[in-house]
Design a protein around this motif. Structure first.
Motif, mmCIF file in Angstrom:
data_model
loop_
_atom_site.group_PDB
_atom_site.id
_atom_site.type_symbol
_atom_site.label_atom_id
_atom_site.label_comp_id
_atom_site.label_asym_id
_atom_site.label_seq_id
_atom_site.Cartn_x
_atom_site.Cartn_y
_atom_site.Cartn_z
ATOM 1 N N ALA A 105 -14.092 -62.835 41.597
ATOM 2 C CA ALA A 105 -15.579 -62.703 41.898
ATOM 3 C C ALA A 105 -15.825 -61.102 41.904
ATOM 4 N N LYS A 106 -14.933 -60.142 42.264
ATOM 5 C CA LYS A 106 -15.375 -58.838 42.087
ATOM 6 C C LYS A 106 -15.567 -58.357 40.761
ATOM 7 N N LYS A 107 -14.785 -58.992 39.878
ATOM 8 C CA LYS A 107 -14.913 -58.538 38.359
ATOM 9 C C LYS A 107 -16.449 -59.051 37.873
ATOM 10 N N ILE A 108 -16.669 -60.237 38.413
ATOM 11 C CA ILE A 108 -18.098 -60.917 37.936
ATOM 12 C C ILE A 108 -19.042 -59.781 38.424
ATOM 13 N N VAL A 109 -19.122 -59.475 39.758
ATOM 14 C CA VAL A 109 -20.025 -58.454 40.284
ATOM 15 C C VAL A 109 -19.902 -57.256 39.622
ATOM 16 N N ARG A 110 -18.955 -56.612 39.251
ATOM 17 C CA ARG A 110 -18.728 -55.455 38.637
ATOM 18 C C ARG A 110 -19.478 -55.374 37.495
ATOM 19 N N ILE A 111 -19.318 -56.465 36.461
ATOM 20 C CA ILE A 111 -19.830 -57.017 35.288
ATOM 21 C C ILE A 111 -21.271 -56.929 35.381
ATOM 22 N N VAL A 112 -21.930 -57.478 36.261
ATOM 23 C CA VAL A 112 -23.254 -57.753 36.655
ATOM 24 C C VAL A 112 -23.810 -56.247 36.922
ATOM 25 N N LYS A 113 -23.124 -55.381 37.726
ATOM 26 C CA LYS A 113 -23.700 -54.230 38.061
ATOM 27 C C LYS A 113 -23.609 -52.946 37.070
ATOM 28 N N ASP A 114 -22.518 -53.157 36.031
ATOM 29 C CA ASP A 114 -22.345 -52.409 35.049
ATOM 30 C C ASP A 114 -23.497 -52.543 33.960
ATOM 31 N N SER A 115 -23.964 -53.747 33.842
ATOM 32 C CA SER A 115 -24.759 -54.259 32.884
ATOM 33 C C SER A 115 -26.146 -53.620 32.908
ATOM 34 N N LYS A 116 -26.484 -53.011 34.112
ATOM 35 C CA LYS A 116 -27.669 -52.322 34.239
ATOM 36 C C LYS A 116 -28.874 -53.286 34.248
ATOM 37 N N MET A 117 -28.699 -54.568 34.134
ATOM 38 C CA MET A 117 -29.811 -55.539 34.487
ATOM 39 C C MET A 117 -30.587 -55.399 35.834
ATOM 40 N N LYS A 118 -31.493 -56.059 35.860
ATOM 41 C CA LYS A 118 -32.531 -56.032 37.070
ATOM 42 C C LYS A 118 -31.981 -57.221 37.905
ATOM 43 N N VAL A 119 -30.732 -57.631 38.351
ATOM 44 C CA VAL A 119 -30.396 -58.551 39.042
ATOM 45 C C VAL A 119 -29.368 -57.894 40.006
ATOM 46 N N GLN A 120 -29.082 -58.674 41.094
ATOM 47 C CA GLN A 120 -28.068 -58.197 42.217
ATOM 48 C C GLN A 120 -27.084 -59.580 42.169
ATOM 49 N N ALA A 121 -25.881 -59.028 42.192
ATOM 50 C CA ALA A 121 -24.822 -60.136 42.520
ATOM 51 C C ALA A 121 -24.062 -59.838 43.947
ATOM 52 N N SER A 122 -23.919 -61.032 44.694
ATOM 53 C CA SER A 122 -23.032 -60.810 46.015
ATOM 54 C C SER A 122 -22.274 -61.996 45.996
ATOM 55 N N ILE A 123 -21.048 -61.823 46.951
ATOM 56 C CA ILE A 123 -20.084 -62.794 46.709
ATOM 57 C C ILE A 123 -20.370 -63.538 47.993
ATOM 58 N N GLN A 124 -20.359 -64.894 47.739
ATOM 59 C CA GLN A 124 -20.561 -66.152 48.885
ATOM 60 C C GLN A 124 -19.501 -66.765 49.075
ATOM 61 N N GLY A 125 -18.272 -66.534 49.631
ATOM 62 C CA GLY A 125 -17.235 -67.331 49.905
ATOM 63 C C GLY A 125 -16.520 -67.672 48.581
ATOM 64 N N ASP A 126 -16.566 -68.935 47.781
ATOM 65 C CA ASP A 126 -16.074 -69.095 46.535
ATOM 66 C C ASP A 126 -16.732 -68.983 45.350
ATOM 67 N N ALA A 127 -18.180 -68.440 45.487
ATOM 68 C CA ALA A 127 -19.008 -68.476 44.728
ATOM 69 C C ALA A 127 -19.673 -67.251 44.543
ATOM 70 N N VAL A 128 -20.265 -66.913 43.552
ATOM 71 C CA VAL A 128 -21.097 -65.417 43.346
ATOM 72 C C VAL A 128 -22.626 -65.766 43.088
ATOM 73 N N ARG A 129 -23.207 -65.308 44.155
ATOM 74 C CA ARG A 129 -24.797 -65.729 43.945
ATOM 75 C C ARG A 129 -25.580 -64.420 43.232
ATOM 76 N N ILE A 130 -26.472 -64.557 42.196
ATOM 77 C CA ILE A 130 -27.035 -63.665 41.665
ATOM 78 C C ILE A 130 -28.531 -63.879 41.676
ATOM 79 N N THR A 131 -29.171 -62.841 42.291
ATOM 80 C CA THR A 131 -30.505 -62.976 42.543
ATOM 81 C C THR A 131 -31.305 -61.737 41.803
ATOM 82 N N GLY A 132 -32.608 -62.084 41.489
ATOM 83 C CA GLY A 132 -33.188 -61.201 40.425
ATOM 84 C C GLY A 132 -34.828 -61.276 40.551
ATOM 85 N N ALA A 133 -35.833 -60.527 40.297
ATOM 86 C CA ALA A 133 -37.175 -60.704 40.320
ATOM 87 C C ALA A 133 -37.767 -61.585 39.425
ATOM 88 N N LYS A 134 -37.102 -61.767 38.116
ATOM 89 C CA LYS A 134 -37.669 -62.800 37.087
ATOM 90 C C LYS A 134 -36.737 -63.676 36.591
#
Length: 161
Positions: A105-134
């Motif tokens: 999960a930490k690896k997925i969050v790091r990949i999302v943050k390093d991609s410089k995309m306009k989305v945020q990732a947060s760990i929700q238990g055993d899932a990763v929630r990704i939110t964005g404007a579009k």
């Protein structure tokens, strides 16, 4: 705000069906005639029994082919070590993985943050929630995760607009 969950869950109904089909094939195959080869399913554990290590590998091949036909990713299987259980009989316990472990999960969050995309990732238990404007940003994030995280069978569900 649009969002989706990144999860890693096996379809247990399909696993049960694949187990039943594999047991049926093992009982009718000539090379298993008179042997104690079988597969037992309990909760999230598959236990393979056979008369030798070679037969155990054959049982595993039958099981994986049935899982693939039922669209269950074999990366969900966590194979244990082969144990002797008296005489020359052997068994192997295979656990079915469920959820994303914290390191992954930490690896997925790091990949999302390093991609410089306009989305945020947060760990929700055993899932990763990704939110964005579009919605387009979220779909691009899905495509990127499918490409970058090849060692985990990822699914995307709970898509909210």
């Amino acid at each position: 705000m649009p969002s989706f969950d990144t999860v890693s869950e096996a379809n247990l109904v399909e696993v049960k069906n694949a187990n039943d089909q594999a047991n049926k094939e093992i009982s009718t195959r000539f090379d298993f005639k008179g042997s104690d080869a079988r597969i037992e399913l309990k909760e999230r554990d598959l236990t393979l029994y056979a008369d030798s290590e070679f037969q155990l590998n054959q049982v595993l091949d039958v099981l994986t082919s049935k899982l693939v036909k039922r669209n269950v990713d074999v990366r969900f299987l966590d194979k244990g070590k082969i144990e002797k259980i008296g005489g020359d009989k052997v068994k192997q316990v295979i656990k079915i993985k469920n959820g994303i472990e914290s390191d992954a999960a930490k690896k997925i969050v790091r990949i999302v943050k390093d991609s410089k995309m306009k989305v945020q990732a947060s760990i929700q238990g055993d899932a990763v929630r990704i939110t964005g404007a579009k919605r387009d940003d979220l779909q691009a994030a899905m495509a990127m995760l499918r490409k970058e995280v090849a060692d985990l069978p990822l699914e995307f569900n709970n898509f909210r607009d």
